[in-house]
Design an enzyme around this catalytic site. Sequence first.
Site, PDB file in Angstrom:
ATOM      1  N   ARG A 176      46.753  25.033   1.756  1.00  0.00           N
ATOM      2  CA  ARG A 176      48.171  24.655   1.782  1.00  0.00           C
ATOM      3  C   ARG A 176      48.663  24.882   3.209  1.00  0.00           C
ATOM      4  O   ARG A 176      49.065  25.986   3.574  1.00  0.00           O
ATOM      5  CB  ARG A 176      48.970  25.504   0.788  1.00  0.00           C
ATOM      6  CG  ARG A 176      48.493  25.336  -0.654  1.00  0.00           C
ATOM      7  CD  ARG A 176      49.252  26.226  -1.597  1.00  0.00           C
ATOM      8  NE  ARG A 176      48.678  26.201  -2.932  1.00  0.00           N
ATOM      9  CZ  ARG A 176      48.735  27.219  -3.789  1.00  0.00           C
ATOM     10  NH1 ARG A 176      49.347  28.346  -3.443  1.00  0.00           N
ATOM     11  NH2 ARG A 176      48.190  27.123  -4.980  1.00  0.00           N
TER      12      ARG A 176
ATOM     13  N   HIS B 148      47.094  22.958 -12.552  1.00  0.00           N
ATOM     14  CA  HIS B 148      47.740  24.015 -11.765  1.00  0.00           C
ATOM     15  C   HIS B 148      48.965  23.459 -11.030  1.00  0.00           C
ATOM     16  O   HIS B 148      49.285  23.870  -9.916  1.00  0.00           O
ATOM     17  CB  HIS B 148      46.722  24.594 -10.758  1.00  0.00           C
ATOM     18  CG  HIS B 148      46.905  26.060 -10.485  1.00  0.00           C
ATOM     19  ND1 HIS B 148      46.063  27.030 -10.956  1.00  0.00           N
ATOM     20  CD2 HIS B 148      47.832  26.724  -9.756  1.00  0.00           C
ATOM     21  CE1 HIS B 148      46.442  28.220 -10.526  1.00  0.00           C
ATOM     22  NE2 HIS B 148      47.532  28.064  -9.802  1.00  0.00           N
TER      23      HIS B 148
ATOM     24  N   ARG C  19      48.585  22.237  -7.336  1.00  0.00           N
ATOM     25  CA  ARG C  19      48.579  23.224  -6.256  1.00  0.00           C
ATOM     26  C   ARG C  19      47.183  23.590  -5.773  1.00  0.00           C
ATOM     27  O   ARG C  19      47.046  24.320  -4.808  1.00  0.00           O
ATOM     28  CB  ARG C  19      49.290  24.503  -6.724  1.00  0.00           C
ATOM     29  CG  ARG C  19      50.728  24.293  -7.088  1.00  0.00           C
ATOM     30  CD  ARG C  19      51.315  25.511  -7.781  1.00  0.00           C
ATOM     31  NE  ARG C  19      51.333  26.701  -6.955  1.00  0.00           N
ATOM     32  CZ  ARG C  19      52.228  26.963  -6.010  1.00  0.00           C
ATOM     33  NH1 ARG C  19      53.200  26.106  -5.787  1.00  0.00           N
ATOM     34  NH2 ARG C  19      52.177  28.079  -5.315  1.00  0.00           N
TER      35      ARG C  19
ATOM     36  N   GLY D  70      53.942  19.559 -14.151  1.00  0.00           N
ATOM     37  CA  GLY D  70      54.881  18.460 -13.911  1.00  0.00           C
ATOM     38  C   GLY D  70      56.055  18.344 -14.867  1.00  0.00           C
ATOM     39  O   GLY D  70      56.802  17.376 -14.783  1.00  0.00           O
TER      40      GLY D  70
HETATM   41  C1  LIG Z   1      54.738  29.421  -7.122  1.00  0.00           C
HETATM   42  C2  LIG Z   1      53.659  29.262  -8.159  1.00  0.00           C
HETATM   43  C3  LIG Z   1      52.723  30.262  -8.321  1.00  0.00           C
HETATM   44  C4  LIG Z   1      51.726  30.130  -9.279  1.00  0.00           C
HETATM   45  N1  LIG Z   1      50.853  31.152  -9.472  1.00  0.00           N
HETATM   46  C5  LIG Z   1      49.930  31.063 -10.447  1.00  0.00           C
HETATM   47  C6  LIG Z   1      49.062  32.152 -10.712  1.00  0.00           C
HETATM   48  O1  LIG Z   1      49.137  33.200 -10.070  1.00  0.00           O
HETATM   49  N2  LIG Z   1      48.157  32.015 -11.706  1.00  0.00           N
HETATM   50  C7  LIG Z   1      48.054  30.863 -12.443  1.00  0.00           C
HETATM   51  O2  LIG Z   1      47.224  30.775 -13.340  1.00  0.00           O
HETATM   52  N3  LIG Z   1      48.869  29.820 -12.216  1.00  0.00           N
HETATM   53  C8  LIG Z   1      49.799  29.901 -11.237  1.00  0.00           C
HETATM   54  N4  LIG Z   1      50.644  28.854 -11.012  1.00  0.00           N
HETATM   55  C9  LIG Z   1      50.492  27.616 -11.821  1.00  0.00           C
HETATM   56  C10 LIG Z   1      51.359  27.668 -13.071  1.00  0.00           C
HETATM   57  O3  LIG Z   1      50.913  28.638 -13.977  1.00  0.00           O
HETATM   58  C11 LIG Z   1      51.348  26.309 -13.791  1.00  0.00           C
HETATM   59  O4  LIG Z   1      50.042  25.954 -14.110  1.00  0.00           O
HETATM   60  C12 LIG Z   1      51.989  25.202 -12.967  1.00  0.00           C
HETATM   61  O5  LIG Z   1      53.064  25.701 -12.206  1.00  0.00           O
HETATM   62  C13 LIG Z   1      52.494  24.113 -13.894  1.00  0.00           C
HETATM   63  O6  LIG Z   1      53.067  23.061 -13.186  1.00  0.00           O
HETATM   64  P1  LIG Z   1      54.636  22.943 -12.942  1.00  0.00           P
HETATM   65  O7  LIG Z   1      54.981  23.933 -11.866  1.00  0.00           O
HETATM   66  O8  LIG Z   1      54.779  21.544 -12.463  1.00  0.00           O
HETATM   67  O9  LIG Z   1      55.344  23.232 -14.234  1.00  0.00           O
HETATM   68  C14 LIG Z   1      51.640  28.948 -10.069  1.00  0.00           C
HETATM   69  C15 LIG Z   1      52.604  27.954  -9.890  1.00  0.00           C
HETATM   70  C16 LIG Z   1      53.602  28.096  -8.954  1.00  0.00           C
HETATM   71  C17 LIG Z   1      54.620  26.994  -8.822  1.00  0.00           C
END
Ligand SMILES: Cc1cc2nc3c(=O)[nH]c(=O)nc-3n(C[C@H](O)[C@H](O)[C@H](O)COP(=O)(O)O)c2cc1C
Length: 393
Positions: free
Chosen positions: A165, A279, A282, A312
């Site tokens: 990132r 995820h 990300r 999403g």
């Molecule tokens: C800022 C941020 C940090 C995240 N950290 C983690 C994490 O530590 N562990 C994990 O399994 N998923 C993590 N995720 C992913 C979320 O659990 C999830 O899968 C994802 O945000 C879903 O998509 P959305 O943000 O569009 O709802 C993170 C997402 C964001 C936005």
Amino acid sequence: MAYLNIADYRRGAKRRLPRGIFEYVDRGSEDEIGLAAIRRSLDDLRFVPRVLRDVSELDLSADIFGNTLPCPLIIAPTAAAGLLWYDGEVALARAASQAGIPFCVATQSMTSIEDIRARAPGADLWFQLYVWRDREMVRTLLDRAAAAGVTTLVLTVDTPLAPKREYNTRNGFAIPIVPSIAAGFDVASHPRWAWRVLLRYLRESGMPTYAHYPAAFRTSIAREAIAENVKLSERVTWDDVAELRRQWRGRLVVKGALHVDDARQAVASGVDGIVVSSHGGRNLDSAVSPADVLPQIAEAVGHRLTVFADSGVRRGSDVVKLLALGAKAVLLGRSMLYGTAVAGTAGASGVLDILREEMCQSLAFLGQSSISHLPPDLIFGQSRSTPDDRQNP
Ligand SMILES: Cc1cc2nc3c(=O)[nH]c(=O)nc-3n(C[C@H](O)[C@H](O)[C@H](O)COP(=O)(O)O)c2cc1C
């Protein structure tokens, strides 16, 4: 300003947060192809509504792991929610508790599972696990989660290493926070955040960082010595899932599966659920979007374990689409973070209110009175058979 939808909360979060933090939350990885693909995959789904049905009583409840949830939503694990609001994770846990839905605490949370439990005693807490290289430390962490009354362990399997990132590097953003000129300007130009969040942490508990990491990791002098032990392990395999299954007495969920064979392997490994997730765009930038593979996975394993989905979701209709494709409940990541950044528990609750209202709207327009019994042909072009069909041909 009135917050009428999730996009309003996103704008509010953008105004309030230092750029480095907002972009860490909001953006994807590499070229952000995944973010666009997730959005497109949901937008391209079209409903085929049913008409002339009584929709005066709408039921959002859903049975998940033997409990009836008032709505099929779960707050996703998100690292660093505590950077958005002072004690952001406690704010999320309270919002979850008020709504009667689970909150999944992240390994990389800023507040420890014990503190969240103490300050949101009624919350149904799940715990997300990143497997560190030092497995003994992982075992200790799991013991802490169990002692804090965690009901469900969520093993994240789509993050073998830190994703690329570039904006974080450009913004000088890192956790633990590394002082830099760029970050200093960023914070100085967001005095409200600096005062209400950062200075409050500094006054009360010191620089915010990963609360579950060993104490030595939190100070820059000792960090190097311990950093290897708490790096993400690249050696996590199905053997570890089997080991976790033996160790962990509660429910076990695997988060981040996108291939139907991995879903089948999850069944064979005795896990209770999988989260079909990219995820939130990300990690692997060109990963397939959950909506594209969910029907196949739900058809293959939905009768053997509980299928969840995320990535999403910004409208109630997105939730309804993922449920119609076969998920039993949906996890919310960024939408909850935008709400938390704007107004802590009240903001997180505001986001949940909007999504619930939009879910009801969708149900009514679709001629469906129960969100747990959506037929697959509600989505144009879908005709997947459901586990219910197979049991009652
Ligand atoms: C800022 C941020 C940090 C995240 N950290 C983690 C994490 O530590 N562990 C994990 O399994 N998923 C993590 N995720 C992913 C979320 O659990 C999830 O899968 C994802 O945000 C879903 O998509 P959305 O943000 O569009 O709802 C993170 C997402 C964001 C936005």
